[in-house]
Design a protein around this motif. Structure first.
Motif, short mmCIF file in Angstrom:
data_model
loop_
_atom_site.label_atom_id
_atom_site.label_comp_id
_atom_site.label_asym_id
_atom_site.label_seq_id
_atom_site.Cartn_x
_atom_site.Cartn_y
_atom_site.Cartn_z
N ILE A 76 53.64 33.23 56.24
CA ILE A 76 53.06 33.33 57.59
C ILE A 76 52.98 31.95 58.24
N GLU A 77 52.57 30.96 57.46
CA GLU A 77 52.52 29.59 57.97
C GLU A 77 53.90 29.11 58.43
N GLU A 78 54.94 29.60 57.77
CA GLU A 78 56.30 29.22 58.13
C GLU A 78 56.85 30.05 59.29
N GLY A 79 56.03 30.94 59.83
CA GLY A 79 56.42 31.67 61.03
C GLY A 79 56.96 33.06 60.82
N TYR A 80 56.82 33.59 59.60
CA TYR A 80 57.34 34.92 59.33
C TYR A 80 56.24 35.98 59.38
N SER A 81 56.64 37.18 59.69
CA SER A 81 55.74 38.33 59.62
C SER A 81 55.83 38.92 58.22
N VAL A 82 54.71 39.33 57.66
CA VAL A 82 54.67 39.82 56.29
C VAL A 82 54.10 41.23 56.24
N THR A 83 54.75 42.08 55.48
CA THR A 83 54.18 43.37 55.10
C THR A 83 53.86 43.30 53.62
N GLY A 84 52.58 43.33 53.29
CA GLY A 84 52.15 43.21 51.90
C GLY A 84 51.73 44.54 51.33
N VAL A 85 52.16 44.80 50.12
CA VAL A 85 51.84 46.05 49.42
C VAL A 85 51.19 45.72 48.09
N ASP A 86 50.05 46.35 47.81
CA ASP A 86 49.40 46.14 46.52
C ASP A 86 48.62 47.40 46.15
N ILE A 87 48.46 47.60 44.85
CA ILE A 87 47.80 48.80 44.35
C ILE A 87 46.29 48.62 44.24
N THR A 88 45.81 47.38 44.42
CA THR A 88 44.39 47.08 44.23
C THR A 88 43.68 47.00 45.57
N LYS A 89 42.72 47.89 45.78
CA LYS A 89 42.02 48.00 47.06
C LYS A 89 41.31 46.70 47.43
N ALA A 90 40.70 46.04 46.44
CA ALA A 90 39.96 44.80 46.74
C ALA A 90 40.89 43.71 47.26
N PHE A 91 42.11 43.66 46.75
CA PHE A 91 43.07 42.67 47.23
C PHE A 91 43.47 42.94 48.67
N ILE A 92 43.78 44.20 48.96
CA ILE A 92 44.19 44.57 50.31
C ILE A 92 43.05 44.35 51.31
N LYS A 93 41.85 44.69 50.90
CA LYS A 93 40.69 44.49 51.76
C LYS A 93 40.50 43.01 52.08
N ALA A 94 40.65 42.15 51.06
CA ALA A 94 40.50 40.71 51.27
C ALA A 94 41.60 40.17 52.17
N ALA A 95 42.83 40.65 51.97
CA ALA A 95 43.94 40.18 52.80
C ALA A 95 43.74 40.56 54.26
N LYS A 96 43.29 41.78 54.51
CA LYS A 96 43.06 42.21 55.89
C LYS A 96 42.00 41.34 56.57
N LYS A 97 41.00 40.94 55.81
CA LYS A 97 39.94 40.10 56.36
C LYS A 97 40.43 38.67 56.58
N GLN A 98 41.12 38.13 55.60
CA GLN A 98 41.53 36.72 55.66
C GLN A 98 42.65 36.46 56.67
N PHE A 99 43.48 37.47 56.88
CA PHE A 99 44.63 37.28 57.77
C PHE A 99 44.50 38.10 59.06
N LYS A 100 43.29 38.39 59.43
CA LYS A 100 43.05 39.15 60.64
C LYS A 100 43.63 38.43 61.85
N GLY A 101 44.36 39.17 62.66
CA GLY A 101 44.95 38.58 63.86
C GLY A 101 46.26 37.88 63.62
N MET A 102 46.71 37.81 62.39
CA MET A 102 47.97 37.16 62.06
C MET A 102 49.07 38.21 61.95
N PRO A 103 50.33 37.77 61.99
CA PRO A 103 51.45 38.73 61.94
C PRO A 103 51.66 39.29 60.54
#
Length: 216
Positions: A76-103
């Motif tokens: 993301i810092e390098e300017g790319y959009s990321v679609t992240g997939v993970d089986i762990t709910k806590a990881f996805i929840k943290a990612a949504k919070k930490q990268f809110k508003g980012m591509p």
């Protein structure tokens, strides 16, 4: 017969998500050199080349993304959009919070089951693909082929030799498996990838065995 720890993997990451995130955050960013090689191979359209720094370029699929650090964050810092997939709910929840508003889009799912109606300019399965049993690793190459655009890079980590390897995390068995190097080479060929670089137990990258290929 598959070792029973393969079925416990989601439970372990769910139970120890906080401990894993702490361990990952404290680990050195040894992946950068391989990520830079991966990025250098991403097909760039004329539209991408004309974008300003505050606009995203191509979209990358990160399978087993964890909480997005450090790999998705770097992309993301390098300017790319990321679609992240993970089986762990806590990881996805943290990612949504930490990268809110980012591509970025964060999807709670098993990488073996996920489907898309689009293709990506690159796919990464770093420290995640090798948690799958051998037959599932073979089957996932169909998704790699289907979801990579022509010319897109694929970056994965595996074991060095065929077989299962049961590690430990917080006192619990942690499942890993690998096909033989020749089997992986044939899978790349069968699914339309040209092998660009292969490094067995790269000591500059934590001893990982790494494959970088390109969709034909």
């Amino acid at each position: 017969m598959i070792h029973p720890s393969a079925d416990y993997l989601p439970i372990i990451y769910k139970r120890y998500a906080k401990a894993w995130r702490k361990l990952r955050s404290e680990s050195p960013f040894v992946e950068k050199a391989w990520l830079d090689r991966f990025i250098s191979m991403i097909p760039q359209s004329e539209e991408d080349n004309n974008r300003t720094n505050n606009r995203t370029k191509s979209e990358i699929l990160d399978l087993g993304c964890g909480d997005g650090y450090p790999i998705a964050h770097y992309l993301i810092e390098e300017g790319y959009s990321v679609t992240g997939v993970d089986i762990t709910k806590a990881f996805i929840k943290a990612a949504k919070k930490q990268f809110k508003g980012m591509p970025a889009e964060w999807i709670l799912a098993d990488m073996r089951d996920i489907t898309f109606d689009k293709q990506f300019s690159g796919i990464i399965a770093w420290d995640s693909y090798f948690h799958l049993p051998p037959n599932d690793q073979t089957a996932l190459f169909e998704k790699f082929e289907h979801y990579c655009t022509p010319g897109a890079p694929l970056l994965i980590t595996t074991g060095a030799d065929a077989g299962e390897a049961i590690g430990k995390f917080n006192g619990h068995d942690l499942y890993h498996a690998s096909l033989s190097p020749d089997h992986y080479r044939q899978l790349f060929i069968d699914h339309g990838f040209g092998l660009i670089q292969y490094k067995i137990e790269d000591q500059s990258c934590g001893g990982r065995t790494i494959w970088l290929a390109k969709r034909r």
